[in-house]
Write a protein that holds these residues in place. Structure first.
Motif, PDB file in Angstrom:
ATOM      1  N   LEU A  46      -4.868  -0.360  -1.669  1.00 50.55           N
ATOM      2  CA  LEU A  46      -3.529   0.212  -1.758  1.00 50.55           C
ATOM      3  C   LEU A  46      -3.623   1.669  -1.314  1.00 50.55           C
ATOM      4  CD1 LEU A  46      -0.572  -0.126  -2.675  1.00 50.55           C
ATOM      5  CD2 LEU A  46      -1.315   0.567  -4.969  1.00 50.55           C
ATOM      6  N   VAL A  47      -2.834   2.042  -0.318  1.00 51.47           N
ATOM      7  CA  VAL A  47      -2.816   3.403   0.202  1.00 51.47           C
ATOM      8  C   VAL A  47      -1.462   4.014  -0.153  1.00 51.47           C
ATOM      9  CG1 VAL A  47      -2.915   4.848   2.266  1.00 51.47           C
ATOM     10  CG2 VAL A  47      -4.360   2.804   2.108  1.00 51.47           C
ATOM     11  N   VAL A  48      -1.484   5.123  -0.907  1.00 52.84           N
ATOM     12  CA  VAL A  48      -0.250   5.753  -1.377  1.00 52.84           C
ATOM     13  C   VAL A  48      -0.214   7.195  -0.891  1.00 52.84           C
ATOM     14  CG1 VAL A  48       1.192   6.244  -3.388  1.00 52.84           C
ATOM     15  CG2 VAL A  48      -0.442   4.321  -3.456  1.00 52.84           C
ATOM     16  N   SER A  70       5.419   6.248  -1.961  1.00 51.20           N
ATOM     17  CA  SER A  70       5.691   7.052  -3.151  1.00 51.20           C
ATOM     18  C   SER A  70       4.964   6.478  -4.360  1.00 51.20           C
ATOM     19  CB  SER A  70       7.199   7.068  -3.441  1.00 51.20           C
ATOM     20  OG  SER A  70       7.626   5.779  -3.875  1.00 51.20           O
ATOM     21  N   GLY A  71       4.876   7.302  -5.390  1.00 51.48           N
ATOM     22  CA  GLY A  71       4.273   6.858  -6.636  1.00 51.48           C
ATOM     23  C   GLY A  71       5.014   5.695  -7.270  1.00 51.48           C
ATOM     24  N   PRO A  72       6.350   5.799  -7.436  1.00 47.47           N
ATOM     25  CA  PRO A  72       7.076   4.680  -8.040  1.00 47.47           C
ATOM     26  C   PRO A  72       6.903   3.371  -7.260  1.00 47.47           C
ATOM     27  CG  PRO A  72       8.432   6.650  -8.087  1.00 47.47           C
ATOM     28  CD  PRO A  72       7.211   6.980  -7.256  1.00 47.47           C
ATOM     29  N   GLU A  73       6.888   3.451  -5.942  1.00 40.83           N
ATOM     30  CA  GLU A  73       6.670   2.251  -5.130  1.00 40.83           C
ATOM     31  C   GLU A  73       5.277   1.671  -5.388  1.00 40.83           C
ATOM     32  OE1 GLU A  73       6.496   0.861  -0.436  1.00 40.83           O
ATOM     33  OE2 GLU A  73       6.985   2.944  -0.890  1.00 40.83           O
ATOM     34  N   ALA A  74       4.289   2.523  -5.533  1.00 34.30           N
ATOM     35  CA  ALA A  74       2.925   2.065  -5.797  1.00 34.30           C
ATOM     36  C   ALA A  74       2.823   1.388  -7.156  1.00 34.30           C
ATOM     37  CB  ALA A  74       1.954   3.237  -5.722  1.00 34.30           C
ATOM     38  N   VAL A  75       3.434   1.976  -8.178  1.00 35.53           N
ATOM     39  CA  VAL A  75       3.401   1.393  -9.519  1.00 35.53           C
ATOM     40  C   VAL A  75       4.028   0.005  -9.493  1.00 35.53           C
ATOM     41  CG1 VAL A  75       4.223   1.638 -11.902  1.00 35.53           C
ATOM     42  CG2 VAL A  75       3.338   3.640 -10.668  1.00 35.53           C
ATOM     43  N   GLU A  76       5.159  -0.124  -8.828  1.00 31.39           N
ATOM     44  CA  GLU A  76       5.827  -1.434  -8.732  1.00 31.39           C
ATOM     45  C   GLU A  76       4.987  -2.418  -7.928  1.00 31.39           C
ATOM     46  OE1 GLU A  76       8.041  -4.534  -9.480  1.00 31.39           O
ATOM     47  OE2 GLU A  76       8.206  -2.597 -10.506  1.00 31.39           O
ATOM     48  N   THR A  77       4.327  -1.961  -6.893  1.00 30.69           N
ATOM     49  CA  THR A  77       3.468  -2.831  -6.085  1.00 30.69           C
ATOM     50  C   THR A  77       2.308  -3.369  -6.922  1.00 30.69           C
ATOM     51  OG1 THR A  77       4.080  -1.692  -4.046  1.00 30.69           O
ATOM     52  CG2 THR A  77       1.998  -2.913  -4.020  1.00 30.69           C
ATOM     53  N   VAL A  78       1.709  -2.510  -7.735  1.00 30.03           N
ATOM     54  CA  VAL A  78       0.616  -2.943  -8.614  1.00 30.03           C
ATOM     55  C   VAL A  78       1.148  -3.922  -9.658  1.00 30.03           C
ATOM     56  CG1 VAL A  78      -1.046  -2.184 -10.373  1.00 30.03           C
ATOM     57  CG2 VAL A  78      -0.788  -0.892  -8.240  1.00 30.03           C
ATOM     58  N   ARG A  79       2.293  -3.597 -10.243  1.00 30.15           N
ATOM     59  CA  ARG A  79       2.897  -4.477 -11.240  1.00 30.15           C
ATOM     60  C   ARG A  79       3.123  -5.866 -10.650  1.00 30.15           C
ATOM     61  NH1 ARG A  79       6.726  -1.351 -12.872  1.00 30.15           N
ATOM     62  NH2 ARG A  79       5.773  -0.782 -14.830  1.00 30.15           N
ATOM     63  N   GLN A  80       3.676  -5.917  -9.452  1.00 27.16           N
ATOM     64  CA  GLN A  80       3.968  -7.203  -8.809  1.00 27.16           C
ATOM     65  C   GLN A  80       2.682  -7.953  -8.459  1.00 27.16           C
ATOM     66  OE1 GLN A  80       7.195  -8.483  -8.480  1.00 27.16           O
ATOM     67  NE2 GLN A  80       5.926 -10.297  -8.197  1.00 27.16           N
ATOM     68  N   GLY A  94      -2.909 -11.278  -8.673  1.00 25.81           N
ATOM     69  CA  GLY A  94      -3.822 -10.544  -7.803  1.00 25.81           C
ATOM     70  C   GLY A  94      -3.946  -9.101  -8.252  1.00 25.81           C
ATOM     71  N   SER A  95      -4.578  -8.320  -7.439  1.00 24.44           N
ATOM     72  CA  SER A  95      -4.702  -6.891  -7.710  1.00 24.44           C
ATOM     73  C   SER A  95      -5.264  -6.222  -6.461  1.00 24.44           C
ATOM     74  CB  SER A  95      -5.604  -6.625  -8.909  1.00 24.44           C
ATOM     75  OG  SER A  95      -5.560  -5.258  -9.241  1.00 24.44           O
ATOM     76  N   PHE A  96      -5.744  -5.016  -6.625  1.00 25.95           N
ATOM     77  CA  PHE A  96      -6.365  -4.264  -5.547  1.00 25.95           C
ATOM     78  C   PHE A  96      -7.749  -3.835  -6.005  1.00 25.95           C
ATOM     79  CE2 PHE A  96      -1.828  -3.841  -4.998  1.00 25.95           C
ATOM     80  CZ  PHE A  96      -1.681  -4.089  -3.651  1.00 25.95           C
ATOM     81  N   ALA A 123      -1.721   7.453 -13.740  1.00 24.73           N
ATOM     82  CA  ALA A 123      -1.502   7.225 -15.174  1.00 24.73           C
ATOM     83  C   ALA A 123      -0.593   6.012 -15.381  1.00 24.73           C
ATOM     84  CB  ALA A 123      -0.903   8.471 -15.829  1.00 24.73           C
ATOM     85  N   HIS A 124       0.459   5.911 -14.585  1.00 26.83           N
ATOM     86  CA  HIS A 124       1.372   4.760 -14.688  1.00 26.83           C
ATOM     87  C   HIS A 124       0.686   3.464 -14.258  1.00 26.83           C
ATOM     88  CE1 HIS A 124       5.006   6.836 -15.945  1.00 26.83           C
ATOM     89  NE2 HIS A 124       4.766   7.762 -15.026  1.00 26.83           N
ATOM     90  N   ILE A 125      -0.119   3.540 -13.216  1.00 28.73           N
ATOM     91  CA  ILE A 125      -0.866   2.349 -12.768  1.00 28.73           C
ATOM     92  C   ILE A 125      -1.806   1.883 -13.875  1.00 28.73           C
ATOM     93  CG2 ILE A 125      -2.719   1.585 -11.219  1.00 28.73           C
ATOM     94  CD1 ILE A 125      -1.284   3.186  -8.982  1.00 28.73           C
ATOM     95  N   ARG A 126      -2.486   2.817 -14.529  1.00 24.21           N
ATOM     96  CA  ARG A 126      -3.390   2.451 -15.622  1.00 24.21           C
ATOM     97  C   ARG A 126      -2.610   1.799 -16.775  1.00 24.21           C
ATOM     98  NH1 ARG A 126      -7.477   2.105 -12.441  1.00 24.21           N
ATOM     99  NH2 ARG A 126      -8.697   3.978 -12.078  1.00 24.21           N
TER     100      ARG A 126
END
Length: 134
Positions: A4-6, A31-41, A47-49, A68-71
Motif C-alpha cells: 500500500l503506497v500512501v 490520503s490517510g482516510p483513503e488508506a485507512v478505508e482501503t486497509v479496512r476493506q 486479505g491485507s498488505f 495510528a488509525h491503521i493499527r
C-alpha cells in the motif's frame, strides 16, 4: 507481496510503484482516510498488505495519524501485532524528530527520504525480510 503506497503527491506514488513493478502488487492511496478505508476493506475481504509506505506530511491526516488509525483497524480485526503490516515512513525532509517519532512511537519499521531510489527501497525490503534478492 502486496504493498500500500500512501502519498498526496501523485508523482511520489508512481515513483514507488514503478520501483516495485514486477516485485509487488501496489495499491495507491492519495490520503490517510483513503488508506485507512482501503486497509479496512482488505481485512474485511480476508486479505491485507505486507507493507505500507506512508508519506509523513499530508493534509488533513498525516502519516503518523494514518498509521495510528491503521493499527486500530488491524487490532479491531484481530490481527496480532506480529502479523501486522510493516510500515515505512516516507519523507521529503531529512528531519530527525519526525524520523524518531515515526520509528519509535508509531511502530514503524523503516523510513525513506524522497525521492526514493530503487536500490535503497529494495535494501529496506530485504532488511524487513519482505524480499530476497538471491
Amino acid at each position: 507481496m502486496r504493498v500500500l503506497v500512501v502519498d498526496d503527491d501523485p508523482a511520489s506514488r508512481h515513483v514507488l510503484a514503478a520501483h516495485l513493478a514486477g516485485l509487488a502488487t501496489c495499491v495507491m492511496c492519495a490520503s490517510g482516510p483513503e488508506a485507512v478505508e482501503t486497509v479496512r476493506q482488505a481485512l474485511a475481504d480476508g486479505g491485507s498488505f505486507d507493507v505500507v509506505f506512508l508519506d509523513i506530511i499530508m493534509p488533513h491526516m498525516d502519516g503518523h495519524e494514518t498509521l495510528a488509525h491503521i493499527r486500530e483497524v488491524e487490532e479491531a480485526a484481530g490481527v496480532v501485532p506480529e502479523n501486522r503490516m510493516r510500515a515505512v515512513m516516507v519523507t521529503s525532509m531529512d528531519d530527525e524528530t519526525n524520523t524518531m517519532t515515526a520509528l519509535f512511537d508509531s511502530q514503524v519499521s523503516a523510513y525513506l527520504v524522497k525521492p526514493a531510489n530503487r536500490s535503497e527501497l529494495l535494501e529496506k525490503l530485504v532488511a524487513l525480510d519482505l524480499l530476497s534478492l538471491e
